[in-house]
Every structure is written in structure tokens, then in C-alpha cells.
Design a protein around this motif. Sequence first.
Motif, PDB file in Angstrom:
ATOM      1  N   UNK A  41       0.838  -1.212   0.000  1.00 44.21           N
ATOM      2  CA  UNK A  41       0.000   0.000   0.000  1.00 44.21           C
ATOM      3  C   UNK A  41       0.866   1.252   0.000  1.00 44.21           C
ATOM      4  N   UNK A  42       1.934   1.234   0.796  1.00 45.64           N
ATOM      5  CA  UNK A  42       2.824   2.398   0.871  1.00 45.64           C
ATOM      6  C   UNK A  42       3.560   2.595  -0.453  1.00 45.64           C
ATOM      7  N   UNK A  43       4.004   1.490  -1.075  1.00 47.40           N
ATOM      8  CA  UNK A  43       4.710   1.584  -2.353  1.00 47.40           C
ATOM      9  C   UNK A  43       3.794   2.145  -3.435  1.00 47.40           C
ATOM     10  N   UNK A  44       2.535   1.759  -3.422  1.00 49.43           N
ATOM     11  CA  UNK A  44       1.584   2.290  -4.401  1.00 49.43           C
ATOM     12  C   UNK A  44       1.370   3.788  -4.198  1.00 49.43           C
ATOM     13  N   UNK A 101       2.723   9.310  -6.226  1.00 52.51           N
ATOM     14  CA  UNK A 101       3.239  10.650  -5.914  1.00 52.51           C
ATOM     15  C   UNK A 101       4.447  11.028  -6.772  1.00 52.51           C
ATOM     16  N   UNK A 102       4.883  10.103  -7.629  1.00 48.40           N
ATOM     17  CA  UNK A 102       6.096  10.329  -8.430  1.00 48.40           C
ATOM     18  C   UNK A 102       5.827  11.303  -9.577  1.00 48.40           C
ATOM     19  N   UNK A 103       6.565  12.425  -9.594  1.00 43.92           N
ATOM     20  CA  UNK A 103       6.487  13.417 -10.666  1.00 43.92           C
ATOM     21  C   UNK A 103       7.920  13.742 -11.066  1.00 43.92           C
ATOM     22  N   UNK A 104       8.463  13.020 -12.055  1.00 39.38           N
ATOM     23  CA  UNK A 104       9.890  13.131 -12.387  1.00 39.38           C
ATOM     24  C   UNK A 104      10.310  14.534 -12.786  1.00 39.38           C
ATOM     25  N   UNK A 118      14.302  11.249  -7.053  1.00 43.58           N
ATOM     26  CA  UNK A 118      13.910  10.036  -6.329  1.00 43.58           C
ATOM     27  C   UNK A 118      14.204  10.189  -4.838  1.00 43.58           C
ATOM     28  N   UNK A 119      15.304  10.857  -4.509  1.00 43.74           N
ATOM     29  CA  UNK A 119      15.668  11.048  -3.101  1.00 43.74           C
ATOM     30  C   UNK A 119      14.631  11.910  -2.382  1.00 43.74           C
ATOM     31  N   UNK A 120      14.160  12.984  -3.048  1.00 44.54           N
ATOM     32  CA  UNK A 120      13.142  13.839  -2.428  1.00 44.54           C
ATOM     33  C   UNK A 120      11.833  13.081  -2.251  1.00 44.54           C
ATOM     34  N   UNK A 121      11.489  12.273  -3.265  1.00 42.58           N
ATOM     35  CA  UNK A 121      10.264  11.478  -3.178  1.00 42.58           C
ATOM     36  C   UNK A 121      10.328  10.521  -1.993  1.00 42.58           C
ATOM     37  N   UNK A 153      12.164  10.799   0.695  1.00 42.01           N
ATOM     38  CA  UNK A 153      12.168  11.546   1.958  1.00 42.01           C
ATOM     39  C   UNK A 153      10.762  11.964   2.356  1.00 42.01           C
ATOM     40  N   UNK A 154       9.935  12.335   1.375  1.00 43.21           N
ATOM     41  CA  UNK A 154       8.572  12.748   1.692  1.00 43.21           C
ATOM     42  C   UNK A 154       7.778  11.609   2.319  1.00 43.21           C
ATOM     43  N   UNK A 155       8.187  10.373   2.011  1.00 42.03           N
ATOM     44  CA  UNK A 155       7.464   9.207   2.540  1.00 42.03           C
ATOM     45  C   UNK A 155       8.308   8.460   3.580  1.00 42.03           C
ATOM     46  N   UNK A 156       9.278   9.173   4.155  1.00 40.13           N
ATOM     47  CA  UNK A 156      10.170   8.624   5.199  1.00 40.13           C
ATOM     48  C   UNK A 156      10.814   7.301   4.767  1.00 40.13           C
TER      49      UNK A 156
END
Length: 335
Positions: free
Chosen positions: A218-221, A226-229, A234-237, A239-242
Amino acid sequence: MERDVPAGQYLATGLGAVTGQTRGIMMRSTVLSNSASTWRNVFCVALVCVTWWFLVPTWSLGFTDRIVAVVNKEVITLTDLQHEIRDEYSRLKAKYHGEEFERRYTQKQREVLNALIDERLQLQEAKAIGISVTQEEIDAALRRTPLLPTQTEEEFGKQLLLKKLFDLEVRRNVVVEEGELRRHYEVNPHNFRLQPQFRLKQIFLNANSEEARQRALSKAQAIYADWKPEETSLEDLAARHTQFVSELGWVEEKDLVAPLAQAVKELIPGTLSRPIETQVGIHLLIIEEVKESQPYPFEQVERDIHAQLVKQRGEEAYRGWLKGLKQKAFIDVRF
């Protein structure tokens, strides 16, 4: 001048002679009687033994060994065969049962027996042409290659002798020309290419239970959605999801487990994969860079090609040489 001998002395002398002769006759008679009795006893015992031998089945005597093959003047016994196949017997017994076990075990016995026949032929040939190995050669080889856990020094020496025979009778006659190496390289270009390589990063979510797997999925989905290249790395993405990003480095498809290898085949560099499930957890992959497939330089693979061709031709020459040994040998398989 004649001396008179009393009549009594004549009588005593005559009686003594007669008595001695009688005693000798009686002794000879006794000896003959005892001898005849002894031979009668021997004959009776032999008759009983022969009768017992034919009436009692051989399995009850415990005689389980027999000849399974004759190679020239040497025999291979069932004990020899069972000794060679003992480890394989245990492996098959643990995996198969009933008729399937019997079928596979019989097949393996025939394979091992054929190998034993081949080995005997080669050892006989080595002896015939005067090839042997010394204890010094065995010791030197053991310093380079230690014994296997189930191997004896005698078995090691036998294998060393067979290798020496092969090198002398077969391998030294195998020749590969320089031009053949180049032709083999040009005819088989697909065998001498670097495979594509990928520099990968991933966000990984551990899943050590079914409940944890559902949460991770569920978290991976949510991360993937939330991915907007064009807006974030990828690092910021992560971090936003810990979460954290791990660098996998340069890899080939063969280095990856099947689900990841399949994803890499389909993934466009710079884009994030959908969640990928493996036994250990959930993965989100991204291809940072690709090195396309390219041929190895000939000079870099020349020695490998030479070794490959020598091995291939050596095996062909060995089969022909062994066939020749069999054709001139007496081989009687009784298995």
C-alpha cells in the motif's frame, strides 16, 4: 669247526621270527583297516556337504557378491559397483520410492558400471604402455589440490594417472591453428559480447510477514502515485514518505531475481517502475544509466576461444580413442 646249538634255542628263534611276522601282518592289517575307515568318513562328509550345498539356497549363506563385468582378464564385482554408487544410492533413496526408485537406481547402476569399464580399460592401457605415477607426483599434486572429503589418496592417485594417460595419448595430439580462433570469433559473435548493463537505484520496503507485505505494498503504491519526475528527484520522493534510496550500481539482467530482471527489460531509463514484489519485499526501481551490448575485442577473448576449442576437440578425440580401446578389448557385461 661247527658249534652245536641247543634245540631249545632253535625253537625260541623260530618262534620269535614267526611272532614278529605275525605282528607285522597284524599291524599292516590294522593300518589298512584304519585307512579304509578314514576314507569312508571323508567320502561321507563330502557327500553331505555337496548335498547341503545344492539343497540350501545361496542367499541363506550370505553370498551376495558376483561378477557384473569382465574387462579383458579383470573382473568387476557387484561390491565394486556398490562401492562406487553408494552416495548416489542414498540420494535416490531419499528422493524416490517404490518402482520409480528401482528404475532410477538400475539406470544409475548401468551408467556407473559403464564408467567403471571405461576406467579399467584406461588403467590397463596405462600399464601396457608403461605409464605410472610416483608418490612424489601424488604429493606434489596434493599440495596444489587437496583431497575431497570422500576421496582417498589411492583414488586421487588413480585419477592423476588417468589424466597423465589422457595428456599423453589424446591431448597432445589436439592442435588448434591461429586462423581457427579468428574464424570462430567471427562466426559466433553472440558468444563474445558484453551484455547490457544498468545502473539502478531503488526504494525498498521490507516485508517479513503477510501483514507487513500488505502495508508495504500500500505504501509503495502511494509513493508511485506521488512520483512526478519533472518536479522531484527520487531522493526527495523517498524523503517525503520517510523512506531511503539505495544504490544497486551497475548490474546485468542475470544478476537480478526474475521479477526485477523482467522489470528492467520493460523499464524506460529515468522512469520509476510500478511496485515489484519479491520474496523479501516491495521494490520501486529506476534506471539511471544504460551501457548497451557491445562485442569483446578479439584479443581479450582469444585465450578463452583457444581453451574452448581445445576442450571441445579433446573430448571428441577422447571418445574416438576410448572407442578404439573397446574394439580391441574383451568385454563381457553380466549385469
